[in-house]
Design a protein around this motif. Structure first.
Motif, PDB file in Angstrom:
ATOM      1  N   LEU A 258      -8.255  -1.263  -7.995  1.00 17.72           N
ATOM      2  CA  LEU A 258      -7.826  -1.757  -6.684  1.00 17.72           C
ATOM      3  C   LEU A 258      -8.339  -3.164  -6.425  1.00 17.72           C
ATOM      4  N   LYS A 259      -9.532  -3.465  -6.932  1.00 16.99           N
ATOM      5  CA  LYS A 259     -10.030  -4.852  -6.787  1.00 16.99           C
ATOM      6  C   LYS A 259      -9.036  -5.805  -7.436  1.00 16.99           C
ATOM      7  N   GLU A 260      -8.615  -5.446  -8.661  1.00 14.08           N
ATOM      8  CA  GLU A 260      -7.687  -6.336  -9.378  1.00 14.08           C
ATOM      9  C   GLU A 260      -6.347  -6.424  -8.653  1.00 14.08           C
ATOM     10  N   ILE A 261      -5.911  -5.288  -8.108  1.00 10.67           N
ATOM     11  CA  ILE A 261      -4.614  -5.289  -7.412  1.00 10.67           C
ATOM     12  C   ILE A 261      -4.715  -6.139  -6.138  1.00 10.67           C
ATOM     13  N   ALA A 262      -5.851  -5.978  -5.433  1.00  3.97           N
ATOM     14  CA  ALA A 262      -6.011  -6.675  -4.148  1.00  3.97           C
ATOM     15  C   ALA A 262      -6.030  -8.188  -4.328  1.00  3.97           C
ATOM     16  N   VAL A 263      -6.451  -8.644  -5.497  1.00  2.00           N
ATOM     17  CA  VAL A 263      -6.464 -10.089  -5.765  1.00  2.00           C
ATOM     18  C   VAL A 263      -5.077 -10.681  -5.530  1.00  2.00           C
ATOM     19  N   HIS A 264      -4.035  -9.891  -5.858  1.00  2.00           N
ATOM     20  CA  HIS A 264      -2.668 -10.415  -5.770  1.00  2.00           C
ATOM     21  C   HIS A 264      -2.168 -10.539  -4.335  1.00  2.00           C
TER      22      HIS A 264
ATOM     23  N   GLU B 218       4.583  -3.030  -8.046  1.00  2.03           N
ATOM     24  CA  GLU B 218       5.433  -1.997  -7.428  1.00  2.03           C
ATOM     25  C   GLU B 218       5.269  -0.683  -8.183  1.00  2.03           C
ATOM     26  N   GLU B 219       5.337  -0.815  -9.507  1.00  5.68           N
ATOM     27  CA  GLU B 219       5.255   0.379 -10.366  1.00  5.68           C
ATOM     28  C   GLU B 219       3.897   1.062 -10.181  1.00  5.68           C
ATOM     29  N   LEU B 220       2.835   0.256 -10.067  1.00  3.14           N
ATOM     30  CA  LEU B 220       1.495   0.827  -9.860  1.00  3.14           C
ATOM     31  C   LEU B 220       1.465   1.594  -8.541  1.00  3.14           C
ATOM     32  N   GLY B 221       2.110   0.998  -7.518  1.00  2.00           N
ATOM     33  CA  GLY B 221       2.169   1.681  -6.228  1.00  2.00           C
ATOM     34  C   GLY B 221       2.834   3.034  -6.363  1.00  2.00           C
ATOM     35  N   CYS B 222       3.955   3.069  -7.118  1.00  2.00           N
ATOM     36  CA  CYS B 222       4.656   4.351  -7.318  1.00  2.00           C
ATOM     37  C   CYS B 222       3.741   5.353  -8.000  1.00  2.00           C
ATOM     38  N   LEU B 223       2.999   4.891  -8.996  1.00  2.00           N
ATOM     39  CA  LEU B 223       2.129   5.820  -9.733  1.00  2.00           C
ATOM     40  C   LEU B 223       1.051   6.378  -8.808  1.00  2.00           C
ATOM     41  N   ILE B 224       0.458   5.490  -7.998  1.00  3.77           N
ATOM     42  CA  ILE B 224      -0.616   5.968  -7.106  1.00  3.77           C
ATOM     43  C   ILE B 224      -0.025   6.947  -6.100  1.00  3.77           C
ATOM     44  N   GLU B 225       1.158   6.600  -5.582  1.00  3.71           N
ATOM     45  CA  GLU B 225       1.779   7.482  -4.608  1.00  3.71           C
ATOM     46  C   GLU B 225       2.140   8.810  -5.238  1.00  3.71           C
ATOM     47  N   GLY B 226       2.580   8.737  -6.490  1.00  9.14           N
ATOM     48  CA  GLY B 226       3.050   9.945  -7.153  1.00  9.14           C
ATOM     49  C   GLY B 226       1.925  10.802  -7.687  1.00  9.14           C
ATOM     50  N   TYR B 227       0.850  10.171  -8.127  1.00  9.56           N
ATOM     51  CA  TYR B 227      -0.176  10.956  -8.828  1.00  9.56           C
ATOM     52  C   TYR B 227      -1.547  10.858  -8.191  1.00  9.56           C
TER      53      TYR B 227
ATOM     54  N   VAL C 271       5.213 -10.996  -4.935  1.00 12.37           N
ATOM     55  CA  VAL C 271       3.972 -10.448  -5.512  1.00 12.37           C
ATOM     56  C   VAL C 271       3.048  -9.998  -4.402  1.00 12.37           C
ATOM     57  N   ARG C 272       2.954 -10.831  -3.356  1.00 16.24           N
ATOM     58  CA  ARG C 272       2.085 -10.450  -2.214  1.00 16.24           C
ATOM     59  C   ARG C 272       2.527  -9.121  -1.627  1.00 16.24           C
ATOM     60  N   ASN C 273       3.835  -9.020  -1.388  1.00 14.27           N
ATOM     61  CA  ASN C 273       4.345  -7.781  -0.784  1.00 14.27           C
ATOM     62  C   ASN C 273       4.064  -6.581  -1.663  1.00 14.27           C
ATOM     63  N   ALA C 274       4.323  -6.765  -2.947  1.00 22.89           N
ATOM     64  CA  ALA C 274       4.109  -5.638  -3.868  1.00 22.89           C
ATOM     65  C   ALA C 274       2.643  -5.214  -3.852  1.00 22.89           C
ATOM     66  N   ALA C 275       1.739  -6.207  -3.848  1.00 18.97           N
ATOM     67  CA  ALA C 275       0.310  -5.880  -3.860  1.00 18.97           C
ATOM     68  C   ALA C 275      -0.060  -5.140  -2.575  1.00 18.97           C
ATOM     69  N   LEU C 276       0.470  -5.636  -1.447  1.00 18.27           N
ATOM     70  CA  LEU C 276       0.168  -4.960  -0.176  1.00 18.27           C
ATOM     71  C   LEU C 276       0.684  -3.521  -0.201  1.00 18.27           C
ATOM     72  N   ASN C 277       1.918  -3.336  -0.675  1.00 13.66           N
ATOM     73  CA  ASN C 277       2.495  -1.981  -0.711  1.00 13.66           C
ATOM     74  C   ASN C 277       1.656  -1.053  -1.573  1.00 13.66           C
ATOM     75  N   THR C 278       1.172  -1.595  -2.701  1.00 17.64           N
ATOM     76  CA  THR C 278       0.389  -0.754  -3.609  1.00 17.64           C
ATOM     77  C   THR C 278      -0.917  -0.333  -2.941  1.00 17.64           C
ATOM     78  N   VAL C 279      -1.574  -1.284  -2.270  1.00 15.28           N
ATOM     79  CA  VAL C 279      -2.840  -0.929  -1.594  1.00 15.28           C
ATOM     80  C   VAL C 279      -2.555   0.066  -0.475  1.00 15.28           C
ATOM     81  N   VAL C 280      -1.420  -0.123   0.227  1.00 18.81           N
ATOM     82  CA  VAL C 280      -1.065   0.838   1.289  1.00 18.81           C
ATOM     83  C   VAL C 280      -0.863   2.230   0.687  1.00 18.81           C
ATOM     84  N   ALA C 281      -0.214   2.257  -0.486  1.00 22.12           N
ATOM     85  CA  ALA C 281      -0.021   3.563  -1.145  1.00 22.12           C
ATOM     86  C   ALA C 281      -1.369   4.212  -1.398  1.00 22.12           C
ATOM     87  N   ALA C 282      -2.324   3.398  -1.853  1.00 20.96           N
ATOM     88  CA  ALA C 282      -3.660   3.943  -2.108  1.00 20.96           C
ATOM     89  C   ALA C 282      -4.287   4.415  -0.800  1.00 20.96           C
ATOM     90  N   TYR C 283      -4.040   3.641   0.276  1.00 17.98           N
ATOM     91  CA  TYR C 283      -4.598   4.008   1.579  1.00 17.98           C
ATOM     92  C   TYR C 283      -4.042   5.363   2.019  1.00 17.98           C
TER      93      TYR C 283
END
Length: 2014
Positions: A1349-1355, A1327-1336, A1363-1375
């Motif tokens: 992102l490869k490592e994040i997508a593994v989750h 979740e925190e990683l998602g916030c960072l990507i979204e923020g910065y 964990v699945r949801n958090a990983a999806l949200n983080t990748v969406v943030a990157a998207y």
């Protein structure tokens, strides 16, 4: 001399390494002086010389070496760190000093070796010296031997280990060199002094002459043992003692010096011999032969073999059985004594390893003592004595006691004598009372025997026992002996010589103190019925000797016995006399009066007399006899009777009341116990007697008396009294056996009250004894048994009450020597004692030889029958004695039966045996226990399971000690069987933590444990790792590390690493049971492991050793329970708490960082904090924390931590500087708290941390790497905390962290956190990683977005939903940040995961039409640019100012955490919540813009319609909040990135207003990056969201684009502001603009092409006006990124390269303003990512050519100086760039002439017209060559264009004639393009949008132009505030104009001037319309020109207009 002066200047340490020997000599001399001067042994100065000391001693120059040796000696003597150099220095001394001819050198070498020994490095020194003995140089060998001798003579044999020395000594006697032999002889003499005859066996094989010489020398030696004369550093107390003795001329100190004599056992110095294979093949046949001669031959053959003093371990079972048979059955006495000799030899050769067979042989030998012949008796004595040394007295006790009441006096006599001899080898510890008691009982019987030799032997045995354990311990057992016999025993005691040759006194004293603890060793049984050592030790009783109480039971009784032994029974006359002496005569006379009143009066007087009598003089026996006088207990008056009973109680309580006195009254008391009126008093009197004579004794007497009479009431009440008394006194020492039969009688009584009382009593007993109690009643009738079970059921789960009474007078006496023993013996013993109380059957006779042969039959069915029979015998007997005849051997054979069914059956018999035999099982551990372990190696799981169950059943009965003693266990582990290893290690890992002590033999298992750590089998390795900490807990880390030293280097490293890990999780040893008021007795068999439950006394369970260690920083973890310490300390503490809590020490933090880097201190890195980390931290904190605070912080009570944090919170702001000064330590201390489980402390910790980070942010402090690394990983651990409150706070702290530590550096820590096993932690980190990507943005993803992102997508495939949801949200943030490129970055996903991701991306697009998510990307480059792979951290610190970012970006992160700290203001868009505090505190006022705010301008320009408030959302805030420009700008900029298009357009327009005015524009300074980031975010938002969203009106988008472009063009026209843009921001801006140019969706929109044209223009403007260095860096990094990322279109990289070419083209003008070092660093980084080979593999060669052109151009312009600009590249040698530049410099050297011409071409046109034709043709052909070559075509065209400019009449025809049509048109087109670009530049400049910044030809003077701008600006802002339009232009503009202008692409053809200006008009008109188009339908001034036009063309007209408006405003004001 020149050279000398050179080295004279060097520092000392460098001189010592100098190649000139004089320099070294001088260095050594100075070093020597320095070493003698340094006083602090821990001074850092020593560290400099650590690596040099070996050189000091191995110097090649002899003169220098001597001085070096002196200096080295001084170093070793004084430096604390010298120990680290031992190995290398001593080996240097051995090889390079001992071979020197100079005696002084050798002497110093020896001194160095001895000094190291003094520093406790004796082992290392000894190893090196022993290695030296193998040297070929005899001088070295002699010197090594001499050094060893000297060390031995000075330090003694305790410090110099003699075993290895003695091993190599014989070899030295064989040396060819006489000197070596002589020296060896001297060493042998020295060794002999210390170990005497132990040295003879090892040297028995040397040359007889040498041996003879030695013998002669040995004889001359003084008999007194030598003394240690030099001491280790740790033995300073001994040294002082020694010196004191010397001074007093003392002779010897007995103990101290005699120990070394015994220290070396000759046995230890010998090599074992293997004899089993050497035995005659026909031995077993011959030993059974009929002829005695053959039998004799067989025995003689064995006798020869066993003469070897040390035998190899093996299976001697058959041999022992054969010898035993001869001893027991052979009729020939000569053979008996020969066989006995063989047994003695075996026992002494095998030592402990013979213990297995001892139990089989001893009974036979004892029986054989019936032989009268002295030679046989003597042989048997020698044999049994030798066997005794291989086992323990406990193991033999059963057998000895068995023959003590034999009819044959010889057997009795010899058994007693054997005991006497055995006792001599015992100490108090090995002869505990539990063992001694049954022996004493048996011996006391023999003291009264009719045979004098039996009596004498018994006296001797008792005397020896008295000598060993002291009179006090033996006396209780001798209570019944008369004085004569006692004296005889004492006399024998005085004659006894103990084994050590000591007269017992000293031994007694010494061991008295140690007695208890060793005695407890066996108690570590860890099995459910709790064992104590008494029970475990004493064997189940066999017959009379053990009849009395169980071992521990008599404890309390013994004590009083020891008091009362003297009281004898007095006659009635004597009693009357004594009583008359203390009581009035009248009282005694009336006692038997016939009148009850007189009797009552006399009793009252009697009572008063007793109450006032002196207790010491009270004749208790006389008094109670008086009471018993007629009528005595037959008293009929109840009042008199009550009084009598009361007086008995009084006498018992006050006087010294003996058992003799008690016997007088007990009968009467029991008689009255059932009386309704007197029963209470009778019970009270019994209790009082119980207190003085011990409850166990009283209870036994009372119950037997009660059941001797028929009165059921008395019986019932007696049982009731006993039940109550047990609760009051505890169960300690109760002899259950004493009344268990009476209880059985009671259960069968006809009277229900008696039965009920009996059952109640059993219930109470069950509390203490547990399940075993039921065993006594299993034969009862089912109905009764059901009642008993019901009673037991009631008691289940209850704990016994703590005792409130205890036996008086016992405690004081016994406490000293019995404290520890009593604890374990207390009631805890009871559980096991029950086993001793059970009636056991001896089944020895039933184990016939037939049964044994059946069990060993060849036919498996017969074997099975045999086993069935054995099982039946055992189950029938129920409880059996330890004697089971030959059964053990028979069963052992079956454990390795080929038929697995029989193995299984044997195991079940062994389990049955364990239950049946109880503690007696101990003596079968060796013979039967270890074979069970062997079965654990079976491949069948069911067998292994059965074997483990059997093993556990055995251990339950025997305790662990016997299993760990000797080598058997290590031998089992040696078997390379993975099953066996993993089972045994698992078992040990479970059992070892429960033991308080273990035998030293456990060390023997360590090599096998290490082997298992590297076993091929993974399970074995795992089990070995699990067992490692439990081994370490007992053997210590140091010992295990030492053992690891013997491994091969490869293994050693691995093992040492594992030991380090194990050390961190090492469990604490179980504490000794607490000694609180009989607590022992209150806790019998509840918990399965006694030792475990003890730990509960501390306030943390043993199960959490980590937590335990950390509490209080571990420092105080082991102290007394909380409460005591605070109480004593509090008053003192309060005095000194007023001062500062932190002491600011300048540079202390830097020093700590330095020390950690240099590895001088431990790196703060651990799984769980070990004590050494805590200690280190405490030491570091002691310098900068107030003493009292430090004590609180490291207190063991967490409440004190909470208080301390409270104080730290109070002082946080007042002591902020000091807090920052020791921030690293504060954070480290808080990491320790993260390992706590206590929520209170955790919450307090997090509260402090939040305040701390807020303070750091205010102070603008940035965390250093060092602080972050030692804090962040531990904080991230807590993000997975189960409690929500904790998690929420941790997330808040992580958010704050980003403000004091770059997010890109935080990112990798969070990535690490996603690898945790804790799913909550994984989810939160994602979740925190998602916030960072979204923020910065993606730039935070370090090291690269793809990897992260490869490592994040593994989750996405994780089991846990969160964990699945958090990983999806983080990748969406990157998207959301980088679009479809995400799919390439995340690598290959499974179809399922991919579909989930796509679904989530679709959903997120629907949810966020206005996608506010992007806001916080602003924060990105603002703070993050340094983390860009190609930028260095130090580039532009100024841009890291978080203050500017705060308002803009904080919001999204806060919102995303549901943690908003400010309430929303109604008129601010939801996405932005302002930091109001910040805005209010920002006092900087740069301009007075907002002065005009208050005025209403409603009637200004009536024709305008006021727009809807939608656009006005900004205004209220301008009035209320923005008291300062900076915060206003911050706010407006924050709105640029708004998700609402209108808001964004408004904000852009406002900023544009400011940028337009030269005098105002500088307020934007410092906000440029911020503005650009907001703009970039808006562009991304449009790209990712708005363009795709059909609901958004595309015209609005075009307006927004126009505003953005207008704004940017304004900004980049002002060079001063444009230069502020940082590299990272420029990179992102260029990327966004290029992406926009290539976006086909924009072209499809109406007027989209216009947008793309303006982008073109903007790009050129950005390239020209930005800081050129930043621009180059940005383009290079962007190029690198676009080439790395395969996701984007290849056109992006093409356009980036075109930009680069443009930049390169202008290099000649810009070269002087460039920071070449930075550009070259970026080129170097680019080449690192894309080396030459990789570049060439790209689809196109353009990148390669671009890079080459850049480098060539730089080389051309700067020449060789370019090579001086490589300073920022760390390792230049690795860089391709340097080599490339060198080549380029060489290549351009010959062109330098033309280069300089070209440099001046721009300014001086056509300087040299005169050129020879030849030269012209050369130059042109060179140019056309370049055009023709692939790489330099562009460069060629440029040169051609410039050539044509210079020589317009030059004829190109000859060069073009022979080329193809394509080439000719290519050249023409190329020239045209260059022309358009060159022409375009000056023209564009002359028509810039806001000409005031350029040189504007149409403006006559600056002043004139400035005024309208000012007015215009003010008016503009006013109108904007009121929501009115800012321009007076109508709707015409761009919408009506057809998009007919050609696109101004970077490479487009040359545009006309007009088109460029028109395009700008159109752009600006769009910008203005953006505010009108929502509502305005009517036209005003339909053809008003645009701003720029107005200003450039007719300033006057515009001016008038403005003046009019301003006048209106003024009138309004008035």
């Amino acid at each position: 001399m020149g050279d000398d002066s050179e080295w004279m200047k060097l520092p000392i340490d460098q001189k010592c390494e100098h190649k000139v020997w004089k320099a070294r000599l001088n260095g050594y001399e100075e070093a020597l002086k320095l070493f003698q001067k340094i006083e602090d042994e821990k001074s850092p100065e020593w560290g400099k010389y650590l690596g040099l000391i070996r050189r000091f001693v191995t110097d090649s120059n002899a003169v220098a070496q001597l001085k070096g040796l002196e200096a080295a000696l001084a170093f070793i003597e004084n430096a604390h760190v010298a120990g680290k150099t031992t190995g290398e220095v001593v080996s240097g001394v051995v090889t390079k000093v001992f071979n020197q001819p100079k005696a002084r050198a050798k002497e110093l070498g020896m001194d160095i070796c001895l000094m190291y020994i003094e520093m406790e490095k004796n082992e290392v020194v000894q190893d090196e010296l022993l290695k030296g003995l193998d040297n070929k140089n005899p001088k070295i060998v002699v010197a090594c031997i001499e050094t060893l001798r000297k060390a031995l003579s000075e330090f003694g044999s305790k410090i110099v280990t003699l075993k290895p020395v003695v091993k190599v000594l014989p070899k030295q006697f064989e040396s060819r060199e006489k000197a070596v032999r002589e020296e060896a002889k001297l060493l042998a003499i020295e060794i002999y002094k210390w170990i005497r005859d132990a040295l003879r066996p090892p040297l028995q094989n040397i040359n007889s002459v040498q041996l003879k010489e030695l013998e002669e020398e040995w004889v001359k030696l003084p008999p007194a043992p030598p003394k240690q004369s030099r001491f280790l550093r740790s033995q300073q107390d001994l040294k002082a003692k020694f010196e004191q003795q010397q001074a007093q001329g003392d002779q010897s100190d007995g103990d101290e010096e005699e120990e070394p004599a015994a220290a070396v056992d000759p046995y230890e110095l010998l090599e074992p011999v293997e004899i089993l294979s050497k035995m005659p093949k026909d031995f077993y046949d011959k030993i059974e032969a009929k002829k005695w001669q053959e039998r004799k031959e067989a025995l003689e053959a064995v006798e020869v073999l066993i003469k070897n003093p040390k035998l190899e371990n093996g299976d001697y079972g058959d041999l022992v059985r054969a010898l035993k048979k001869v001893v027991g059955k052979d009729a020939n006495v000569m053979l008996v004594s020969l066989a006995a000799k063989c047994l003695a030899g075996l026992a002494s050769g095998l030592r402990k390893k013979f213990g297995t067979y001892a139990g089989q042989v001893v009974p036979t030998i004892l029986e054989k003592f019936k032989e009268k012949k002295p030679q046989v008796v003597q042989a048997l004595q020698e044999a049994i004595d030798a066997i005794f040394l291989t086992t323990t007295l406990q193991n033999l006790s059963e057998d000895i006691l068995g023959v003590m009441d034999n009819k044959n006096p010889s057997i009795k006599q010899q058994a007693s004598l054997f005991l006497a001899r055995s006792f001599r080898h015992c100490t108090q510890a090995t002869l505990p009372k539990s063992v001694l008691k049954p022996f004493c009982a048996a011996l006391i019987k023999q003291v009264n025997d009719s045979a004098p030799e039996v009596r004498d032997a018994a006296f001797e045995a008792l005397g020896t026992a008295m000598k060993v354990v002291g009179e006090k311990a033996v006396n209780p057992f001798l209570a019944d002996l008369d004085k004569l016999k006692l004296d005889k025993i004492k006399e024998s005691a005085d004659k006894v010589e103990l084994a050590g040759g000591k007269k017992g006194g000293a031994a007694e004293k010494k061991s008295a103190t140690k007695a208890a603890p060793p005695a407890e060793a066996p108690s570590k049984s860890s099995a459910p019925p709790k064992k104590t050592h008494t029970a475990a030790a004493s064997k189940p009783s066999a017959g009379p000797p053990r009849k009395g109480k169980p071992a521990s039971a008599g404890k309390a009784k013994k004590t009083s016995e020891s008091k009362e032994i003297t009281e004898t029974e007095l006659s009635v006359e004597v009693c009357e006399e004594l009583a008359a002496g203390v009581l009035p005569a009248s009282c005694l006379q009336l006692l038997d009066s016939s009148n009850w009143k007189e009797r009552l009066a006399s009793m009252e007087e009697f009572q008063r007399g007793v109450e006032t009598m002196d207790t010491a003089a009270m004749p208790c026996q006389a008094l109670v006899r008086m009471l018993a006088k007629k009528p005595g207990w037959k008293e009929t008056n109840f009042q008199v009777m009550q009084m009598k009973l009361h007086v008995v109680a009084l006498v018992a309580q006050r006087g010294t009341f003996s058992k003799t006195s008690a016997s007088v009254v007990l009968d009467g008391l029991v008689d009255k116990i059932g009386d309704v009126k007197c029963g209470g008093n009778a019970k009270a009197a019994l209790t009082a007697i119980g207190e003085t004579c011990s409850l166990p004794w009283t209870a036994e007497q009372v119950v037997s008396l009660a059941f001797a009479q028929k009165n059921p009431k008395n019986q019932a009440e007696t049982l009731n009294w006993l039940a109550n008394a047990m609760k009051e006194f505890g169960f300690a020492g109760i002899n259950v056996k004493g009344f268990i039969n009476n209880v059985k009688t009671a259960l069968g009584a006809t009277n229900p009250a008696v039965r009920t009382a009996a059952i109640t009593l059993l219930g109470v007993m069950y509390l203490y004894m547990g399940q075993p109690l039921r065993m006594f009643f299993e034969d009862e009738k089912p109905a009764l048994l059901a009642q008993i079970d019901a009673e037991f059921e009631k008691m289940q789960g209850q704990s016994p009450p703590a005792p409130i009474r205890c036996t008086k007078k016992a405690s004081a006496e016994e406490e000293g020597d019995e404290g520890a023993e009593q604890d374990e013996d207390g009631g805890a013993a009871a559980g096991q004692d029950v086993m001793d109380l059970l009636p056991r059957t001896d089944i020895g006779d039933k184990i016939t030889s037939d049964l044994v042969s059946k069990i060993g039959d060849k036919n498996w069915k017969v074997r099975k029958e045999g086993l069935d029979e054995a099982a039946a015998i055992i189950s029938e007997a129920k409880f059996i004695t330890a004697n089971i005849g030959e059964l053990p051997l028979a069963l052992k054979g079956r454990l390795c039966d080929s038929n697995k069914i029989l193995v299984q059956q044997t195991l079940s018999i062994l389990q049955q045996l364990a239950t049946a035999m109880g503690p007696g099982l101990k003596q079968h551990v060796r013979s039967l226990g270890f074979p069970i372990i062997t079965v654990l190696g079976d491949s069948k799981l069911n067998l292994r399971t059965a074997a483990m169950a059997t093993l556990l059943a055995w251990v339950e009965q025997t305790g662990m000690k016997d299993w760990l003693e000797g080598e058997d266990l290590s031998d089992e582990l040696k078997r390379e069987n993975p099953f066996l290893r993993q089972e045994v290690l698992g078992w040990l890992a479970e059992k070892l933590p429960t033991l308080r002590t273990v035998p030293g033999d456990l060390m023997l298992c360590v090599p096998q444990l290490f082997a298992c750590l590297e076993d091929r089998n993974a399970d074995v390795r795992k089990k070995a790792q699990d067992a490692l900490p439990t081994f370490m807990m007992h053997l210590s880390y140091e010992k295990m590390i030492k053992a690891a030293g013997k491994l091969k280097p490869a293994s050693k490293d691995q093992v040492v690493a594992m030991l380090e890990k194990a050390r961190a999780v090492m469990p604490a040893k179980p504490a000794a049971p607490a000694k609180a008021g009989g607590k022992g007795s209150a806790e019998p068999s509840r918990a399965p492991s006694a030792s475990r439950s003890a730990a509960a006394g501390e306030d943390f369970a043993d199960a959490k050793p980590e937590a335990k260690k950390v509490r209080g920083g571990g420092a105080a973890a082991k102290k007394a329970p909380a409460g005591k310490k605070p109480a004593t300390k509090a008053p003192k503490d309060d005095e000194d708490r007023s001062g500062p809590i932190f002491i600011f020490v300048p540079n202390a933090k830097e020093q700590r960082i330095k020390e950690e880097k240099q590895l001088k201190i431990l790196k703060w890195n651990f799984m769980t904090p070990r004590d050494e980390y805590v200690e280190q931290l405490k030491t570091q904190m002691s310098t900068c924390f107030a003493k009292w605070l430090l004590d609180e912080l490291f207190h063991f009570d967490f409440q004190r931590h909470v208080k301390a944090i409270g104080v730290m919170i109070e002082r946080l702001n007042s002591e902020s500087d000091a807090t920052i000064g020791c921030l690293d330590l504060i954070l480290k201390w808080f990491t320790l708290r993260f390992f706590e489980t206590n929520t209170t402390i955790l919450m307090k910790v997090l509260e402090y941390l939040k305040l701390l980070f807020t303070m750091l942010q205010k102070e603008d402090y940035h965390l250093t790497e060092y602080e972050a690394i030692s804090f962040v990983p531990y904080l991230i651990l807590k993000v997975g905390e189960p409690k929500d409150v904790v998690r929420k706070d941790v997330r808040a702290i992580l958010a704050m962290l980003c403000k004091v530590y770059p997010a890109s550096k935080l990112f990798p820590f969070l990535m690490e956190g996603t690898k945790s096993k804790n799913s909550k932690q994984r989810a939160e980190c994602l979740e925190e990683l998602g916030c960072l990507i979204e923020g910065y943005g993606m730039i935070v993803c370090q090291p690269t977005p793809a990897k992260c992102l490869k490592e994040i997508a593994v989750h996405i495939g994780d089991r846990d939903t969160s964990v699945r949801n958090a990983a999806l949200n983080t990748v969406v943030a990157a998207y959301n940040v980088c679009g479809d490129q995400v799919y390439k970055l995340i690598g290959n996903l499974s179809e399922k995961d991919l579909s989930m991701l796509e679904e989530r991306i679709k959903r997120s697009a629907k949810k966020t039409p206005a996608a506010p998510a992007k806001q916080s990307a602003v924060e990105k480059t603002q703070r993050e640019h340094p983390t860009n792979p190609s930028a260095t951290f130090l580039r532009k610190p100024a841009q890291e100012d978080p203050g500017k970012l705060k308002i803009m970006y904080r919001t999204y992160r806060i919102q995303s955490r549901q943690n908003a700290q400010h309430s929303d203001h109604p008129s601010i868009p939801k996405e932005f919540q302002l930091d109001l505090d910040m805005i209010e505190t920002d006092k900087s006022s740069v301009c007075e813009l907002p002065d005009l705010v208050q005025h209403k301008l409603d009637e200004l320009l009536e024709p305008l319609v006021i727009p809807e408030p939608k656009i006005r959302s900004v205004s209220p805030h301008f009035d209320d909040l923005h008291s300062s420009t900076a915060s206003t700008i911050n706010f407006v900029i924050s709105q640029v990135a708004s998700g609402d298009i209108g808001t964004s357009i408004q904000a852009l327009a406002q900023i544009d207003e400011v940028l337009r005015q030269e005098d105002k524009a500088d307020v934007m300074s410092g906000h440029i990056d911020q503005l650009l980031i907001a703009t970039i975010m808006q562009l991304r938002l449009i790209n990712s969201t708005h363009l795709a969203d059909d609901r958004v009106d595309k015209r609005d988008l075009i307006k927004l684009y126009s505003c953005i472009m207008g704004n940017m063009l304004s900004l980049f026209s002002m060079e001063a502001l444009a230069r502020e843009a940082s590299m990272g921001v420029l990179k992102d801006l260029m990327h966004s603009l290029i992406t926009l140019m290539l976006d086909s969706r924009v072209e499809d929109v109406e007027d989209g092409t216009q947008v793309i044209r303006s982008v073109n223009l903007l790009v050129i403007r950005v390239l020209e006006h930005s800081d050129q260095t930043n621009m180059f860096s940005a383009l290079l990094v962007l190029l690198q990124d676009t080439l790395v990322s395969t996701a984007g279109s290849p056109k992006v990289s093409e356009l980036v390269m075109k930009c680069l070419w443009r930049m390169i083209r202008f290099l000649p003008e810009t070269i002087n303003s460039l920071n070449l070092d930075r550009i070259l660093l970026d080129v170097h980084n680019f080449m690192k990512v894309f080396p030459k080979e990789k570049l060439k593999q790209l689809k196109t060669d353009v990148p390669h050519r671009t890079l080459k052109t850049l480098c060539h151009t730089l080389c051309k312009l700067t020449g060789a100086k370019i090579l001086d600009h490589l300073s920022m590249i760390e390792n230049r040698n690795e860089s391709e760039l340097e080599a490339f530049l060198r080549r380029a410099v060489k290549h351009t050297g010959n062109l330098s002439g033309t280069k300089s011409d070209r440099g001046t071409e721009k300014t001086a046109h056509g300087t040299d017209d005169r050129m020879s034709k030849a030269k012209v043709s050369d130059i042109l052909s060179e140019i056309f060559k370049k055009i023709g070559s692939k790489e330099n075509t562009k460069e060629g065209l440029t040169e051609l264009y410039e050539y044509k400019q210079k020589y317009s009449d030059a004829d190109l025809e000859p060069f073009l004639r022979n080329t193809s049509q394509f080439f000719q048109s290519y050249v023409e087109r190329g020239l045209r393009v260059i022309e358009s670009e060159r022409e375009g530049k000056p023209r564009i400049q002359s028509t810039t949008v806001i000409p005031q910044h350029g040189v504007d030809s149409s403006v006559s003077s600056n002043n004139e132009e400035l005024k309208p701008a000012v007015y215009y600006e003010r008016l503009k802002i006013l109108r904007q505030r009121q929501g009115l339009e800012n321009t007076s232009r109508g709707l015409g503009g761009s919408e009506d104009e057809p998009p007919q202008r050609p696109a101004i692409s970077l490479l487009s053809s040359k545009p006309s001037v007009a088109s460029s200006t028109d395009m700008l008009h159109s752009k600006l008109s769009q910008l203005k319309e953006s505010r009108e188009l929502y509502q305005q339908e009517h036209n005003t001034h339909s053809s008003s020109p645009t701003r720029s036009h107005t200003r450039s063309a007719s300033p006057a007209a515009n001016l008038d207009d403005l003046k009019k408006r301003l006048e209106r405003i003024k009138s309004n004001r008035q």
